[in-house]
Design a protein around this motif. Structure first.
Motif, short mmCIF file in Angstrom:
data_model
loop_
_atom_site.label_atom_id
_atom_site.label_comp_id
_atom_site.label_asym_id
_atom_site.label_seq_id
_atom_site.Cartn_x
_atom_site.Cartn_y
_atom_site.Cartn_z
N ILE A 29 12.60 9.31 1.29
CA ILE A 29 12.51 8.60 2.57
C ILE A 29 11.62 7.37 2.45
O ILE A 29 11.97 6.28 2.94
CB ILE A 29 11.98 9.56 3.66
CG1 ILE A 29 13.04 10.60 4.01
CG2 ILE A 29 11.57 8.78 4.91
CD1 ILE A 29 12.54 11.69 4.94
N TRP A 30 10.48 7.51 1.79
CA TRP A 30 9.55 6.38 1.71
C TRP A 30 10.10 5.26 0.83
O TRP A 30 9.93 4.08 1.17
CB TRP A 30 8.19 6.84 1.20
CG TRP A 30 7.29 7.26 2.31
CD1 TRP A 30 6.78 8.50 2.53
CD2 TRP A 30 6.80 6.43 3.37
NE1 TRP A 30 6.01 8.50 3.66
CE2 TRP A 30 6.00 7.25 4.19
CE3 TRP A 30 6.97 5.09 3.69
CZ2 TRP A 30 5.37 6.75 5.32
CZ3 TRP A 30 6.35 4.59 4.82
CH2 TRP A 30 5.55 5.41 5.62
N TRP A 33 11.18 -8.02 5.79
CA TRP A 33 10.04 -8.96 5.73
C TRP A 33 10.51 -10.33 5.25
O TRP A 33 10.05 -11.35 5.76
CB TRP A 33 8.97 -8.42 4.80
CG TRP A 33 7.69 -9.18 4.83
CD1 TRP A 33 6.62 -8.97 5.63
CD2 TRP A 33 7.35 -10.32 4.02
NE1 TRP A 33 5.63 -9.88 5.38
CE2 TRP A 33 6.05 -10.73 4.39
CE3 TRP A 33 8.02 -11.01 3.01
CZ2 TRP A 33 5.42 -11.82 3.80
CZ3 TRP A 33 7.39 -12.11 2.43
CH2 TRP A 33 6.10 -12.49 2.81
N LEU A 34 11.41 -10.36 4.29
CA LEU A 34 11.94 -11.64 3.80
C LEU A 34 12.73 -12.37 4.89
O LEU A 34 12.67 -13.60 4.98
CB LEU A 34 12.84 -11.40 2.59
CG LEU A 34 12.13 -10.89 1.32
CD1 LEU A 34 13.15 -10.61 0.22
CD2 LEU A 34 11.09 -11.89 0.83
N ALA A 43 12.38 -0.21 0.71
CA ALA A 43 13.45 -1.15 0.34
C ALA A 43 13.92 -1.94 1.56
O ALA A 43 14.07 -3.18 1.51
CB ALA A 43 14.61 -0.38 -0.28
N PHE A 44 14.17 -1.25 2.69
CA PHE A 44 14.58 -1.95 3.91
C PHE A 44 13.46 -2.83 4.45
O PHE A 44 13.72 -3.90 5.02
CB PHE A 44 15.00 -0.94 4.97
CG PHE A 44 16.39 -0.40 4.77
CD1 PHE A 44 17.51 -1.16 5.09
CD2 PHE A 44 16.59 0.87 4.25
CE1 PHE A 44 18.79 -0.67 4.90
CE2 PHE A 44 17.86 1.37 4.05
CZ PHE A 44 18.97 0.60 4.38
N PHE A 104 0.83 -1.21 0.00
CA PHE A 104 0.00 0.00 0.00
C PHE A 104 0.86 1.26 0.00
O PHE A 104 0.59 2.21 -0.75
CB PHE A 104 -0.93 0.00 1.21
CG PHE A 104 -1.80 1.22 1.31
CD1 PHE A 104 -2.95 1.32 0.54
CD2 PHE A 104 -1.46 2.26 2.15
CE1 PHE A 104 -3.76 2.44 0.62
CE2 PHE A 104 -2.26 3.39 2.25
CZ PHE A 104 -3.41 3.48 1.47
N ARG A 105 1.91 1.29 0.81
CA ARG A 105 2.76 2.47 0.88
C ARG A 105 3.57 2.65 -0.41
O ARG A 105 3.86 3.78 -0.81
CB ARG A 105 3.72 2.37 2.06
CG ARG A 105 3.12 2.74 3.38
CD ARG A 105 2.39 4.06 3.36
NE ARG A 105 3.15 5.14 2.73
CZ ARG A 105 2.66 6.33 2.43
NH1 ARG A 105 1.39 6.60 2.67
NH2 ARG A 105 3.41 7.25 1.87
#
Length: 252
Positions: free
Chosen positions: A185-186, A197-198, A191-192, A160-161
Protein backbone atom coordinates in the motif's frame (compact mmCIF):
# COMPACT_ATOMS: atom_id res chain seq x y z
CA UNK A 1 -9.68 44.93 0.10
CA UNK A 2 -11.76 43.91 -2.90
CA UNK A 3 -12.87 40.32 -3.27
CA UNK A 4 -14.59 40.70 -6.59
CA UNK A 5 -11.40 41.01 -8.61
CA UNK A 6 -7.98 39.69 -7.72
CA UNK A 7 -4.68 41.25 -8.50
CA UNK A 8 -2.49 39.50 -11.11
CA UNK A 9 0.33 39.32 -8.58
CA UNK A 10 -1.81 37.14 -6.29
CA UNK A 11 -2.85 34.61 -8.89
CA UNK A 12 -3.12 34.16 -12.62
CA UNK A 13 -5.29 31.94 -14.77
CA UNK A 14 -3.47 28.90 -16.08
CA UNK A 15 -2.96 28.04 -19.72
CA UNK A 16 -4.12 24.57 -18.72
CA UNK A 17 -7.59 25.93 -17.89
CA UNK A 18 -10.40 25.57 -20.37
CA UNK A 19 -11.98 28.82 -19.18
CA UNK A 20 -9.64 31.76 -18.83
CA UNK A 21 -9.97 35.52 -18.89
CA UNK A 22 -7.06 35.92 -21.30
CA UNK A 23 -6.53 34.75 -24.83
CA UNK A 24 -3.75 32.24 -25.33
CA UNK A 25 -3.12 33.74 -28.76
CA UNK A 26 -2.29 37.09 -27.19
CA UNK A 27 0.13 35.39 -24.80
CA UNK A 28 1.92 33.65 -27.63
CA UNK A 29 2.04 36.77 -29.75
CA UNK A 30 3.41 38.94 -26.96
CA UNK A 31 6.04 36.63 -25.59
CA UNK A 32 6.30 32.87 -25.38
CA UNK A 33 6.93 31.29 -22.00
CA UNK A 34 8.83 28.42 -23.59
CA UNK A 35 11.20 30.82 -25.34
CA UNK A 36 12.56 32.15 -22.04
CA UNK A 37 15.92 30.78 -20.97
CA UNK A 38 15.24 29.46 -17.48
CA UNK A 39 16.90 26.71 -15.43
CA UNK A 40 15.59 23.18 -15.84
CA UNK A 41 14.01 23.17 -12.40
CA UNK A 42 11.99 26.28 -13.33
CA UNK A 43 10.42 24.59 -16.34
CA UNK A 44 7.15 22.61 -16.23
CA UNK A 45 8.14 18.95 -15.88
CA UNK A 46 4.82 17.55 -17.15
CA UNK A 47 3.07 19.32 -20.02
CA UNK A 48 -0.08 17.20 -19.86
CA UNK A 49 -1.75 14.61 -17.66
CA UNK A 50 -2.62 11.03 -18.55
CA UNK A 51 -6.40 11.31 -18.13
CA UNK A 52 -7.44 14.93 -17.48
CA UNK A 53 -5.73 18.28 -17.96
CA UNK A 54 -2.98 19.30 -15.56
CA UNK A 55 -5.15 21.70 -13.57
CA UNK A 56 -7.89 19.17 -12.83
CA UNK A 57 -5.34 16.44 -12.15
CA UNK A 58 -3.65 18.76 -9.66
CA UNK A 59 -6.96 19.25 -7.89
CA UNK A 60 -7.42 15.47 -7.70
CA UNK A 61 -3.88 15.24 -6.30
CA UNK A 62 -4.81 17.72 -3.58
CA UNK A 63 -7.76 15.56 -2.49
CA UNK A 64 -5.58 12.46 -2.77
CA UNK A 65 -2.96 13.96 -0.46
CA UNK A 66 -5.75 14.87 1.94
CA UNK A 67 -6.82 11.21 2.00
CA UNK A 68 -3.19 10.09 2.41
CA UNK A 69 -2.76 12.36 5.43
CA UNK A 70 -5.84 10.92 7.13
CA UNK A 71 -4.74 7.38 6.31
CA UNK A 72 -1.26 8.09 7.71
CA UNK A 73 -2.67 9.50 10.95
CA UNK A 74 -4.77 6.37 11.51
CA UNK A 75 -1.92 3.97 10.67
CA UNK A 76 0.60 5.88 12.79
CA UNK A 77 -1.68 5.84 15.83
CA UNK A 78 -2.32 2.12 15.30
CA UNK A 79 1.41 1.39 14.99
CA UNK A 80 2.27 3.27 18.17
CA UNK A 81 -0.52 1.41 19.98
CA UNK A 82 0.78 -1.95 18.74
CA UNK A 83 4.36 -1.13 19.76
CA UNK A 84 3.21 -0.14 23.23
CA UNK A 85 1.07 -3.27 23.64
CA UNK A 86 3.85 -5.57 22.38
CA UNK A 87 6.65 -3.95 24.36
CA UNK A 88 9.23 -6.49 25.63
CA UNK A 89 8.46 -7.60 29.18
CA UNK A 90 4.82 -6.52 29.11
CA UNK A 91 2.16 -8.98 30.27
CA UNK A 92 -1.48 -8.93 29.19
CA UNK A 93 -4.43 -10.93 30.48
CA UNK A 94 -7.79 -11.60 28.93
CA UNK A 95 -9.01 -11.90 25.36
CA UNK A 96 -7.79 -9.64 22.56
CA UNK A 97 -8.98 -9.16 19.00
CA UNK A 98 -5.42 -8.86 17.70
CA UNK A 99 -2.44 -11.07 18.25
CA UNK A 100 0.65 -8.86 18.20
CA UNK A 101 2.91 -11.44 16.62
CA UNK A 102 3.50 -9.24 13.58
CA UNK A 103 4.94 -6.44 15.75
CA UNK A 104 8.73 -6.19 15.86
CA UNK A 105 10.12 -7.07 19.31
CA UNK A 106 13.79 -7.66 18.52
CA UNK A 107 16.61 -5.16 18.89
CA UNK A 108 15.61 -2.20 21.06
CA UNK A 109 17.30 0.33 18.78
CA UNK A 110 15.42 -0.97 15.74
CA UNK A 111 12.17 -0.95 17.68
CA UNK A 112 12.78 2.63 18.81
CA UNK A 113 13.48 3.59 15.21
CA UNK A 114 10.14 2.10 14.13
CA UNK A 115 8.37 4.04 16.87
CA UNK A 116 10.18 7.20 15.79
CA UNK A 117 9.09 6.70 12.16
CA UNK A 118 5.50 6.28 13.31
CA UNK A 119 5.56 9.44 15.44
CA UNK A 120 7.22 11.58 12.76
CA UNK A 121 4.76 10.21 10.20
CA UNK A 122 1.96 11.42 12.45
CA UNK A 123 3.45 14.92 12.62
CA UNK A 124 4.10 14.97 8.87
CA UNK A 125 0.56 13.80 8.12
CA UNK A 126 -0.88 16.68 10.14
CA UNK A 127 1.26 19.13 8.15
CA UNK A 128 0.14 17.53 4.87
CA UNK A 129 -3.50 17.70 5.97
CA UNK A 130 -3.29 21.45 6.61
CA UNK A 131 -1.34 22.24 3.45
CA UNK A 132 -3.66 20.05 1.35
CA UNK A 133 -6.61 22.20 2.35
CA UNK A 134 -4.57 25.27 1.43
CA UNK A 135 -3.74 23.66 -1.92
CA UNK A 136 -7.39 23.01 -2.75
CA UNK A 137 -8.20 26.68 -2.14
CA UNK A 138 -5.12 27.81 -4.09
CA UNK A 139 -5.99 25.62 -7.09
CA UNK A 140 -9.58 26.82 -7.23
CA UNK A 141 -8.48 30.48 -7.24
CA UNK A 142 -5.15 29.86 -9.03
CA UNK A 143 -2.98 31.47 -6.35
CA UNK A 144 0.38 29.97 -7.19
CA UNK A 145 2.16 31.38 -4.13
CA UNK A 146 -0.15 29.45 -1.80
CA UNK A 147 0.91 26.17 -3.46
CA UNK A 148 4.43 26.45 -2.05
CA UNK A 149 3.67 25.14 1.49
CA UNK A 150 2.11 21.98 0.07
CA UNK A 151 4.97 21.46 -2.39
CA UNK A 152 7.52 21.63 0.43
CA UNK A 153 5.52 19.63 2.99
CA UNK A 154 4.49 16.86 0.61
CA UNK A 155 7.96 16.53 -0.90
CA UNK A 156 9.48 16.01 2.55
CA UNK A 157 6.64 13.66 3.46
CA UNK A 158 7.14 11.51 0.34
CA UNK A 159 10.88 11.16 0.92
CA UNK A 160 10.39 10.39 4.61
CA UNK A 161 7.67 7.80 3.98
CA UNK A 162 9.77 6.10 1.31
CA UNK A 163 12.66 5.69 3.75
CA UNK A 164 10.29 4.62 6.53
CA UNK A 165 8.57 2.02 4.34
CA UNK A 166 11.89 0.68 3.10
CA UNK A 167 13.13 0.34 6.66
CA UNK A 168 9.81 -1.24 7.69
CA UNK A 169 10.04 -3.89 4.98
CA UNK A 170 13.66 -4.74 5.81
CA UNK A 171 13.40 -5.21 9.58
CA UNK A 172 9.94 -6.77 9.82
CA UNK A 173 9.01 -10.36 9.00
CA UNK A 174 7.19 -10.27 5.68
CA UNK A 175 5.47 -13.59 6.34
CA UNK A 176 2.66 -11.71 8.08
CA UNK A 177 -0.18 -10.37 5.94
CA UNK A 178 -0.25 -6.98 7.73
CA UNK A 179 3.39 -6.26 6.93
CA UNK A 180 3.00 -7.34 3.30
CA UNK A 181 -0.14 -5.28 2.75
CA UNK A 182 1.30 -2.19 4.40
CA UNK A 183 4.44 -2.41 2.28
CA UNK A 184 2.44 -2.73 -0.96
CA UNK A 185 0.00 0.00 0.00
CA UNK A 186 2.72 2.48 0.92
CA UNK A 187 4.82 1.89 -2.19
CA UNK A 188 1.69 2.37 -4.32
CA UNK A 189 0.81 5.58 -2.48
CA UNK A 190 4.35 6.87 -2.91
CA UNK A 191 4.28 6.18 -6.67
CA UNK A 192 1.00 8.08 -7.14
CA UNK A 193 2.23 10.83 -4.82
CA UNK A 194 5.38 11.42 -6.86
CA UNK A 195 3.36 11.73 -10.08
CA UNK A 196 0.84 14.05 -8.43
CA UNK A 197 3.59 16.22 -6.95
CA UNK A 198 5.12 16.64 -10.41
CA UNK A 199 1.74 17.70 -11.79
CA UNK A 200 1.22 20.35 -9.12
CA UNK A 201 4.80 21.59 -9.47
CA UNK A 202 4.41 21.91 -13.25
CA UNK A 203 1.22 23.91 -12.79
CA UNK A 204 2.94 26.10 -10.20
CA UNK A 205 5.83 26.88 -12.55
CA UNK A 206 3.46 27.68 -15.40
CA UNK A 207 1.39 30.05 -13.27
CA UNK A 208 4.54 31.72 -11.92
CA UNK A 209 5.82 32.35 -15.45
CA UNK A 210 2.49 33.83 -16.51
CA UNK A 211 2.49 36.08 -13.45
CA UNK A 212 5.97 37.37 -14.32
CA UNK A 213 4.88 38.10 -17.89
CA UNK A 214 1.79 39.94 -16.72
CA UNK A 215 3.75 41.94 -14.17
CA UNK A 216 6.27 42.87 -16.87
CA UNK A 217 3.47 43.91 -19.22
CA UNK A 218 1.83 46.02 -16.52
CA UNK A 219 5.18 47.61 -15.68
CA UNK A 220 5.76 48.52 -19.33
CA UNK A 221 2.27 49.95 -19.64
CA UNK A 222 2.76 52.00 -16.48
CA UNK A 223 6.14 53.26 -17.67
CA UNK A 224 4.76 54.23 -21.08
CA UNK A 225 1.81 56.00 -19.46
CA UNK A 226 4.09 57.99 -17.16
CA UNK A 227 6.38 58.90 -20.08
CA UNK A 228 3.44 60.07 -22.16
CA UNK A 229 2.13 62.13 -19.27
CA UNK A 230 5.51 63.74 -18.65
CA UNK A 231 6.00 64.46 -22.36
CA UNK A 232 2.58 66.09 -22.61
CA UNK A 233 3.27 68.15 -19.50
CA UNK A 234 6.66 69.31 -20.82
CA UNK A 235 5.23 70.26 -24.20
CA UNK A 236 2.46 72.24 -22.55
CA UNK A 237 4.94 74.01 -20.26
CA UNK A 238 7.36 74.95 -23.06
CA UNK A 239 4.71 76.27 -25.45
CA UNK A 240 5.69 79.82 -26.61
CA UNK A 241 3.45 82.75 -25.76
CA UNK A 242 1.62 84.33 -28.69
CA UNK A 243 1.99 88.08 -29.40
CA UNK A 244 -1.71 88.58 -28.76
CA UNK A 245 -1.41 87.17 -25.27
CA UNK A 246 1.71 89.26 -24.66
CA UNK A 247 -0.03 92.45 -25.69
CA UNK A 248 -3.10 91.66 -23.67
CA UNK A 249 -1.07 91.09 -20.56
CA UNK A 250 1.03 94.28 -20.89
CA UNK A 251 0.06 96.99 -18.42
CA UNK A 252 -1.64 100.06 -19.88
Amino acid sequence: MHYGKKSPSMGTPSVYSHVTSRSSANLRSSRSVKSLKVPWYRKPILQESIFLDVQRSSLITAFFSLFVSLFTIIVAIFDVYCYSMAAPGSTHYGYYILSYQFVYVGNSNVRNALVMFALFSLVGAIAVFVTSIMLVIALRKEYEKKMVPWLIAYFVFIVFRFLATLFFCIVNDMIFAYNVFMGLIWFTIIAFSVYGWLLVYSLYVELSDLTKLEDLAHLRMGTMASLNASTTHSLAGSRPTTPHSTVSTMPV
